[in-house]
Design a protein around this motif. Structure first.
Motif, PDB file in Angstrom:
ATOM      1  N   PHE B 259       0.834  -1.208   0.000  1.00  0.00           N
ATOM      2  CA  PHE B 259       0.000   0.000   0.000  1.00  0.00           C
ATOM      3  C   PHE B 259       0.868   1.258   0.000  1.00  0.00           C
ATOM      4  CE2 PHE B 259      -2.131   3.436   2.244  1.00  0.00           C
ATOM      5  CZ  PHE B 259      -3.266   3.572   1.471  1.00  0.00           C
ATOM      6  N   PHE B 285       0.288  -0.942  -5.903  1.00  0.00           N
ATOM      7  CA  PHE B 285      -0.754  -1.644  -5.177  1.00  0.00           C
ATOM      8  C   PHE B 285      -2.133  -1.253  -5.704  1.00  0.00           C
ATOM      9  CE2 PHE B 285      -3.968  -1.789  -1.852  1.00  0.00           C
ATOM     10  CZ  PHE B 285      -3.874  -3.118  -1.482  1.00  0.00           C
ATOM     11  N   PRO B 287      -6.394  -2.626  -4.721  1.00  0.00           N
ATOM     12  CA  PRO B 287      -7.039  -3.436  -3.681  1.00  0.00           C
ATOM     13  C   PRO B 287      -7.816  -4.608  -4.255  1.00  0.00           C
ATOM     14  CG  PRO B 287      -8.332  -1.486  -4.092  1.00  0.00           C
ATOM     15  CD  PRO B 287      -7.165  -1.418  -5.038  1.00  0.00           C
ATOM     16  N   ASP B 288      -7.336  -5.194  -5.328  1.00  0.00           N
ATOM     17  CA  ASP B 288      -7.905  -6.414  -5.881  1.00  0.00           C
ATOM     18  C   ASP B 288      -6.730  -7.384  -5.984  1.00  0.00           C
ATOM     19  OD1 ASP B 288      -9.711  -8.137  -6.973  1.00  0.00           O
ATOM     20  OD2 ASP B 288     -10.099  -6.950  -8.774  1.00  0.00           O
ATOM     21  N   ASN B 296      -3.161  -5.493   3.465  1.00  0.00           N
ATOM     22  CA  ASN B 296      -3.013  -4.049   3.276  1.00  0.00           C
ATOM     23  C   ASN B 296      -4.291  -3.269   3.566  1.00  0.00           C
ATOM     24  OD1 ASN B 296      -0.210  -3.337   1.964  1.00  0.00           O
ATOM     25  ND2 ASN B 296      -0.829  -5.278   1.052  1.00  0.00           N
ATOM     26  N   SER B 297      -5.306  -3.906   4.123  1.00  0.00           N
ATOM     27  CA  SER B 297      -6.551  -3.189   4.428  1.00  0.00           C
ATOM     28  C   SER B 297      -6.263  -2.105   5.465  1.00  0.00           C
ATOM     29  CB  SER B 297      -7.613  -4.166   4.917  1.00  0.00           C
ATOM     30  OG  SER B 297      -7.183  -4.792   6.111  1.00  0.00           O
ATOM     31  N   PRO B 298      -7.112  -1.069   5.517  1.00  0.00           N
ATOM     32  CA  PRO B 298      -6.769   0.104   6.336  1.00  0.00           C
ATOM     33  C   PRO B 298      -6.548  -0.214   7.809  1.00  0.00           C
ATOM     34  CG  PRO B 298      -8.993   0.321   5.378  1.00  0.00           C
ATOM     35  CD  PRO B 298      -8.359  -0.860   4.744  1.00  0.00           C
ATOM     36  N   GLY B 299      -7.210  -1.224   8.343  1.00  0.00           N
ATOM     37  CA  GLY B 299      -7.026  -1.550   9.753  1.00  0.00           C
ATOM     38  C   GLY B 299      -5.674  -2.181  10.037  1.00  0.00           C
ATOM     39  N   PHE B 300      -5.111  -2.856   9.052  1.00  0.00           N
ATOM     40  CA  PHE B 300      -3.832  -3.548   9.277  1.00  0.00           C
ATOM     41  C   PHE B 300      -2.656  -2.844   8.605  1.00  0.00           C
ATOM     42  CE2 PHE B 300      -6.940  -7.033   9.858  1.00  0.00           C
ATOM     43  CZ  PHE B 300      -6.594  -7.402  11.148  1.00  0.00           C
ATOM     44  N   ARG B 301      -2.819  -2.508   7.347  1.00  0.00           N
ATOM     45  CA  ARG B 301      -1.738  -1.872   6.573  1.00  0.00           C
ATOM     46  C   ARG B 301      -0.401  -2.594   6.761  1.00  0.00           C
ATOM     47  NH1 ARG B 301      -5.068   0.742   3.462  1.00  0.00           N
ATOM     48  NH2 ARG B 301      -5.448   2.954   3.790  1.00  0.00           N
TER      49      ARG B 301
ATOM     50  N   ASN C 355     -13.931   4.066   6.702  1.00  0.00           N
ATOM     51  CA  ASN C 355     -14.422   2.700   6.556  1.00  0.00           C
ATOM     52  C   ASN C 355     -14.765   2.176   7.940  1.00  0.00           C
ATOM     53  OD1 ASN C 355     -14.598  -0.100   6.300  1.00  0.00           O
ATOM     54  ND2 ASN C 355     -12.840  -0.257   4.904  1.00  0.00           N
ATOM     55  N   PRO C 358     -12.666  -1.632   8.921  1.00  0.00           N
ATOM     56  CA  PRO C 358     -11.351  -1.457   8.283  1.00  0.00           C
ATOM     57  C   PRO C 358     -10.445  -2.676   8.369  1.00  0.00           C
ATOM     58  CG  PRO C 358     -11.349  -0.393  10.426  1.00  0.00           C
ATOM     59  CD  PRO C 358     -12.740  -0.929  10.232  1.00  0.00           C
ATOM     60  N   LEU C 385     -13.815  -1.304  -3.877  1.00  0.00           N
ATOM     61  CA  LEU C 385     -12.630  -1.781  -3.157  1.00  0.00           C
ATOM     62  C   LEU C 385     -11.655  -0.636  -2.889  1.00  0.00           C
ATOM     63  CD1 LEU C 385     -11.976  -5.215  -4.917  1.00  0.00           C
ATOM     64  CD2 LEU C 385     -13.084  -4.791  -2.708  1.00  0.00           C
ATOM     65  N   TRP C 386     -11.508   0.239  -3.858  1.00  0.00           N
ATOM     66  CA  TRP C 386     -10.609   1.391  -3.669  1.00  0.00           C
ATOM     67  C   TRP C 386     -11.118   2.311  -2.563  1.00  0.00           C
ATOM     68  CZ3 TRP C 386      -5.797   2.298  -4.647  1.00  0.00           C
ATOM     69  CH2 TRP C 386      -5.159   1.751  -5.750  1.00  0.00           C
ATOM     70  N   LEU C 388     -13.097   1.610  -0.067  1.00  0.00           N
ATOM     71  CA  LEU C 388     -12.938   0.960   1.239  1.00  0.00           C
ATOM     72  C   LEU C 388     -11.478   1.011   1.692  1.00  0.00           C
ATOM     73  CD1 LEU C 388     -15.231  -2.163   0.761  1.00  0.00           C
ATOM     74  CD2 LEU C 388     -15.571  -0.312   2.427  1.00  0.00           C
ATOM     75  N   ASN C 389     -10.572   0.766   0.769  1.00  0.00           N
ATOM     76  CA  ASN C 389      -9.161   0.704   1.152  1.00  0.00           C
ATOM     77  C   ASN C 389      -8.623   2.077   1.556  1.00  0.00           C
ATOM     78  OD1 ASN C 389      -6.136   0.609   0.861  1.00  0.00           O
ATOM     79  ND2 ASN C 389      -6.625  -1.546   0.565  1.00  0.00           N
ATOM     80  N   LEU C 390      -9.073   3.116   0.881  1.00  0.00           N
ATOM     81  CA  LEU C 390      -8.521   4.450   1.160  1.00  0.00           C
ATOM     82  C   LEU C 390      -9.351   5.238   2.172  1.00  0.00           C
ATOM     83  CD1 LEU C 390      -7.095   5.557  -2.294  1.00  0.00           C
ATOM     84  CD2 LEU C 390      -5.836   4.952  -0.236  1.00  0.00           C
TER      85      LEU C 390
END
Lengths: 430, 430, 430
Positions: B259, B285, B287-288, B296-301, C355, C358, C385-386, C388-390
């Protein structure tokens, strides 16, 4: 004859011609003689440092001098003769005089099969040996079984010699120009750099200077290291500089950046090249080449770039007898001079100004600005708008030239007009 | 047979051959059987999580197993037969056994008109249905009015299974390698990734490790999500990693960045690709794709990139029976292995050093450095100058490789020589 | 007739047709008349500033009006006639009526030899003189020895007139649209900009507004300077804006950046161009052109860019009679309108979201997201997906569009769906 800033290419070339025959090395009388000639132009201070002196991680070596050297055949004819070219002897060869078999002699010979007419230039400063350099054609003619060899050199404790000129300016920060002075009869590398440096020094000696300038004429590597070792405090005042090398050949100018790559000197040289040399290249720093290696070492990190035409080790004539006076031209020397002069011009003039009428554009007609511009000089008009717009105290004239993509001199011209007409004020330098 | 770091391409390929026939899904005995085979190489820990367990925003689904499936014509002949290819059944199909009209059957069939010989791979994990996948040619031959269909599957509360191997190192920070393990008889996607991961695990298990390493063999999406749900604390120790996917096909390597895009892992993989794979690509990066989406989701990165050859959904054979053992080659597997090995090499070795002689260049001759270099190895000499110049405590060896554009191993080699000769000291890692 | 956001190209063109015949200048009744027509669409406030008023570094000039002008030959025929084209008179010509020799007359004539059919447009606002503009063909026909000239103009203290519309929004920060209104019968420059601005104003007047909007219809240079002089406090609330100029010709759209170049308005216009105009260009700020010069001057540095098709001084028809109604088209006006509308759309909608799930990806199927997406709309799925990710609180939807390279509207659509399904929450604007 075209003159640029009062100099023509022939003057530069003629000094090269005077210096060309001298047999230089990293120590010895060749360097002393060279510095004497340069002292006829500028009052260089000559420093001598005894052999054995510890300088940084190095030790000043014994001094080398040579009177004569030859290989004679059975008839007593000199088949290789130092008097014909000082490249014939491996620089720093220890003395030798003996009869020697052809096979053994071969171990001491250097030639260039790919360029059978050229004599290579070889040195062995720190490993004691002796040797001859000769053209491949000459080598092929060595058909006898035995030869007599003589190198009438002297290798013993003495001095390392270098020249230095300091030109104080309004400001104590220094600009350093450094040229290696250790090569024998090679023209481009580096009589070209020496000659340009000494003419630049003479020019600067005769004008008011904003910055202080220091010129160093010293043997490569050991000379720069010696100077650094003896001038640690001075080195901290160096705000930028250049090694001047290989500036007379047919190539376009190349600028090799400082370690950081975005120092003031990097930006100024880039602008000067943009303004004066159609075809040029700018390359990143790498820790090989000339004395910029030493200045940019991690302990010093002095912002010293390198200005050159042919690049260290990259042109076929490099370190051969083909790097002779035919390899350089007055025109190319003069073009190098013009670029150096432009670098000085920007260094000396670049300032921050403040627009005294920053709200909207000032009405230039009523302020007499348009009267100072030839009708139709749209470029100068545009330069004036750029200077006014960027004269916010945060941008220098160099910033303005870079952003506008206009030549620095045009920007300076615009600023001078605006200053005279009362639209700008000069900011106290930071 | 060429070996790279002790491995040849056939060893990698042979493990793929063993795993290929197994009918895997996101749960069930196929995954268990696969992990058992991998456990013959490394001591994987096998985890089982009950259906219905809440994992992040998801719920572990019922477990799916299948014994047989077919479509029979009026003569009783199996015109579509699970025994011939496990792709013939829509993965996670609920059980069915009935006579059905041809028209109704069509609603449950999937084929690829543009590739009439290929069987598509389809799943329906979270919407209960059943279906068959077959080649377009097979479909055209279904001319009878009625067929008998049977899917002898079992879909009921059970477990989700995944394998994990943790290899502790000197440092508690972890490197994660993650491969999805849920696809049935597809070779490139993702037996190639699984096989490379397990060989890498075996290699690392046998050597001293600076970092800790974690290998995850889990079903796509739900497996990564389950692991993340159960390992929130562990996840904070992950300093980098890769999903390993589609690494056996004919394409050049592609690296998909994390990310942030400029993490240490991004730089290391870039260098390893530069050093080992002539033709490669590096992409940003998005998100697919595979499980890097979850990491790499926002909670974990988590700084997890993805190494692949053919890209998710981008090659024609993707998710079809054409992604078979002919689609991958030992040579390409081996080239992927070499790149992975180089990544580990840089990860394990990259350090900061300090030049003990930072003022000017040290005199390398007297320090015995030149004696360690084969005559003429100019590249190593240059690497030595680069390492000395950048060993200012602020630059790592990776920085040095990047800036010099020299291969990392050459830089490491230079640093090793300089360390041995006393010119460098290793800095305590930060 | 294609409509874009409720407008078709002919409506835009028709307003240009109404405004085209009026003889405008930087002051006078032409501007008043023009503003009156615009007031039929939006409630512009009309400001009048007396001649002699000091505005920044400038002084409001005398007001200029003109009734008639001509050159008559000996037969009394008007060989040049203001009634045929208001370009025939040098704008701001002082009154004159006299017989004059052909030679003397030539000093007062302006034509374009390279475009013999075109009449140039010339002005002399701040240096009193008089003159006629005519086609080169007309000029060649002046063969008599003497002519009678008449300019029935009035140049005396009066007012400078400009129109302004302020549309308050939820937020007090303002967006400024500025169009120069001083050119006589020139279509592209700048009836096109005026017409687009007034339609945009009418549109914004009828909808809820997040930001406040200000529209300025003022003579070039002196008008912008007058407004700035009288609105220093207001100017500090301007967070972005555009000068709208030359928006009807055949060229693709060009955006000229603000001084800083990376302001929100720069990013928004870039995105809008990417989304709506296949072939467009983005160029850096330079301190020439239209009133963006004044807004971006060092004292103000307002983030005002410029949207245009043909560029200031760069198209052959520029400032000639060839910049007429044939030079602009309803289609190009409409395409400009679409881009402007998209700019407003992004300005008004761009927000930060968070999100609410997240950790990993949320299970979109069970949250009803997939039901909101047409089957096969892969682009919208990717946009979801974008987003949600950002949606980590640090990235706006514009950031998301830029990074994903997807159109802003698709990103907004994805965010709207996710918001409705409870997966996102809007963050309080900073």
């Amino acid at each position: 004859m075209t003159k640029v800033e009062g100099i023509d290419g022939c003057e530069l070339f003629e000094l090269m011609e005077r210096l060309y025959p001298i047999c230089r090395s990293i120590t010895g009388d060749g360097v002393r003689h060279t510095l004497e000639i340069l002292r006829q132009m500028v009052p260089l201070e000559v420093h001598e440092v005894p052999s054995g002196t510890q300088v940084l991680d190095w030790t000043v070596p014994d001094e080398w001098n040579i009177r004569d050297a030859w290989i004679k055949d059975s008839s007593g004819r000199r088949v290789v003769d130092f008097c014909e070219s000082n490249l014939h002897v491996v620089n720093y060869s220890e003395p030798v005089r003996q009869r020697i078999s052809k096979d053994e002699l071969q171990q001491h010979l250097h030639s260039l099969p790919e360029h059978p007419d050229w004599i290579p230039y070889r040195t062995s400063y720190y490993a004691r040996t002796w040797g001859f350099c000769l053209s491949e054609n000459q080598r092929q003619e060595l058909t006898e079984d035995e030869y007599e060899v003589c190198i009438d050199s002297h290798l013993a404790p003495g001095k390392l010699t270098y020249g230095e000129l300091f030109l104080p300016g309004e400001r104590s920060e220094e600009i350093l120009f450094s040229s290696h002075i250790c090569h024998p009869s090679l023209a481009n590398d580096n009589l070209s750099g020496i000659v340009l440096a000494v003419f630049l020094a003479r020019h600067l000696a005769g004008v008011p200077r904003r910055w202080s300038y220091r010129f160093l004429f010293a043997p490569g590597t050991i000379g720069a290291i010696t100077w650094l070792a003896k001038n640690r405090e001075t080195a901290t005042r160096i705000k930028g500089g250049l090694t001047l090398v290989c500036l007379g050949d047919r190539e376009g100018l190349t600028y090799k950046r400082t370690f950081a790559g975005n120092e003031e000197i990097d930006r100024i040289v880039k602008q000067a090249l943009y303004d004066t040399e159609k075809s040029h290249e700018i390359i990143d720093f790498f820790p090989d080449g000339y004395d910029e290696r030493q200045y940019n070492s991690p302990g010093f990190r002095l912002p010293i770039g390198s200005l050159m035409r042919g690049r260290h080790g990259q042109f076929p004539e490099y370190h051969t007898s083909a790097d002779n006076l035919n390899f350089v031209s007055p025109d190319q020397l003069l073009a190098s001079w013009e670029c150096l002069h432009r670098i000085i011009f920007i260094l000396e003039n670049n300032q921050h100004y403040r627009n005294r009428f920053p709200y909207g554009e000032p009405q230039l007609g009523k302020k007499g600005v348009y009267q100072k511009i030839e009708a139709g000089n749209q470029e100068l008009k545009l330069a004036i708008l750029w200077v006014l717009n960027l004269a916010d105290g945060k941008h220098s004239l160099l910033d303005t030239a870079e952003r506008s993509k206009l030549p620095y001199r045009l920007i300076q011209n615009a600023a001078d007009i605006l200053l005279r007409q009362g639209l700008l004020e000069k900011l106290t330098p930071i």
